[in-house]
Design an enzyme around this catalytic site. Sequence first.
Site, PDB file in Angstrom:
ATOM      1  N   ARG A   1      49.587  32.544  40.549  1.00 15.54           N
ATOM      2  CA  ARG A   1      49.630  34.031  40.439  1.00 15.54           C
ATOM      3  C   ARG A   1      48.464  33.776  39.589  1.00 15.54           C
ATOM      4  NH1 ARG A   1      48.615  38.277  37.211  1.00 15.54           N
ATOM      5  NH2 ARG A   1      47.916  39.971  38.598  1.00 15.54           N
ATOM      6  N   VAL A   2      46.641  34.009  39.634  1.00 18.19           N
ATOM      7  CA  VAL A   2      45.758  34.476  38.084  1.00 18.19           C
ATOM      8  C   VAL A   2      45.866  35.902  38.316  1.00 18.19           C
ATOM      9  CG1 VAL A   2      44.162  33.369  36.912  1.00 18.19           C
ATOM     10  CG2 VAL A   2      45.290  31.708  37.953  1.00 18.19           C
ATOM     11  N   GLY A   3      45.600  36.701  37.556  1.00 19.10           N
ATOM     12  CA  GLY A   3      44.916  38.381  37.238  1.00 19.10           C
ATOM     13  C   GLY A   3      43.753  37.663  37.417  1.00 19.10           C
ATOM     14  N   ASP A   4      43.482  39.144  36.351  1.00 16.06           N
ATOM     15  CA  ASP A   4      41.848  39.233  35.513  1.00 16.06           C
ATOM     16  C   ASP A   4      41.586  38.308  34.537  1.00 16.06           C
ATOM     17  OD1 ASP A   4      43.239  41.283  34.781  1.00 16.06           O
ATOM     18  OD2 ASP A   4      41.749  42.910  33.980  1.00 16.06           O
TER      19      ASP A   4
ATOM     20  N   GLY B   1      46.050  43.570  37.793  1.00  9.63           N
ATOM     21  CA  GLY B   1      44.568  42.975  37.676  1.00  9.63           C
ATOM     22  C   GLY B   1      43.850  42.350  38.783  1.00  9.63           C
TER      23      GLY B   1
ATOM     24  N   THR C   1      49.442  42.148  28.659  1.00 10.65           N
ATOM     25  CA  THR C   1      48.557  41.061  28.191  1.00 10.65           C
ATOM     26  C   THR C   1      47.916  41.818  26.761  1.00 10.65           C
ATOM     27  OG1 THR C   1      47.488  42.057  30.505  1.00 10.65           O
ATOM     28  CG2 THR C   1      46.109  41.106  29.179  1.00 10.65           C
TER      29      THR C   1
ATOM     30  N   THR D   1      43.190  45.652  30.490  1.00 10.36           N
ATOM     31  CA  THR D   1      44.420  45.471  30.538  1.00 10.36           C
ATOM     32  C   THR D   1      45.543  46.255  31.589  1.00 10.36           C
ATOM     33  OG1 THR D   1      47.231  45.471  30.132  1.00 10.36           O
ATOM     34  CG2 THR D   1      45.347  46.671  29.529  1.00 10.36           C
ATOM     35  N   GLY D   2      45.885  45.787  33.066  1.00 11.71           N
ATOM     36  CA  GLY D   2      46.180  46.485  33.904  1.00 11.71           C
ATOM     37  C   GLY D   2      46.912  45.450  35.270  1.00 11.71           C
TER      38      GLY D   2
END
Length: 293
Positions: free
Chosen positions: A188-191, A213, A160, A210-211
Amino acid sequence: MAATALILHGGAGARRERNYDAEVVHMREVVEAMKARLDAGASAVDVAVEAVVMLEDSGLYVAGRGASPNLAGAYELDAILMDGASGKAGAVAALQGFRNPVVAARAVMDRTPHVMLAGEGAALFAHDQGLEAIGDEEAWFTRAGQGEDNHPPGVLGHGTVGCCVLDSQGRLAAATSTAGVFGKMPGRVGDTPIPAAGTWADEHAAVSCTGQGEYFIRVAAAARTAFGVAAGQSLAEASQATIDRIGGLGGDGGLIALDRAGRISHPFNSQGMKRAWLTTDGEIGVEVFGRQG
């Protein structure tokens, strides 16, 4: 006129066996360019977006041009912008076909009554707004995350970019952009594009995460950090507590944060996190592996 400050990151996937000289040089260039903008009176929102555009366009990070395809071979990108002064936010998720998802996120915030647009709807909106499309995707994207902590399918990876800004009017803003990891499931959707999870800005603090998610979503990482500051914790205490909580659940990554006094924090529990900053004293710093404090 208040003193200005900013902090940015290029992802928490850094590995010690890889050379990051190009990223170090580039992050310093971004901070120097944004310092000039802040010195000229630019707003926190404008600087956050402009910094992330530079990170997206570089192809050096797992965002924008640095994207890798998902399991279906498609490039799906997420981004968000949040204005701490107004509480407004705009985001796009699983956006395909456009160069700068953070610019699309800014358009969602400024030109719609919504906070997030996703998938085909986000792409239609970006097209209607005249945003710059990508022609030849295979020629454009660089797959920058190869060789970092971007794991094969079934293991959560991360990559990110983000920026938190305090402008001369005392306003805070945060922007974050990501392309996810090679082999992620379609859709897929992360944070990153979720307010409170991957990004937050209010009158107390601005945060970009960042990481992995999924873990950041589960603890509302960005808002948790800002709310800790609002409750009386120092920025460093609130930031570290969030990363400790994520680590306790088995996740890794990091975050950058900036408060209204211009203090910065950048804890992480991964091998490294690419980041650079501008202090209220005008000093610029860049780091990949060294720990805070």
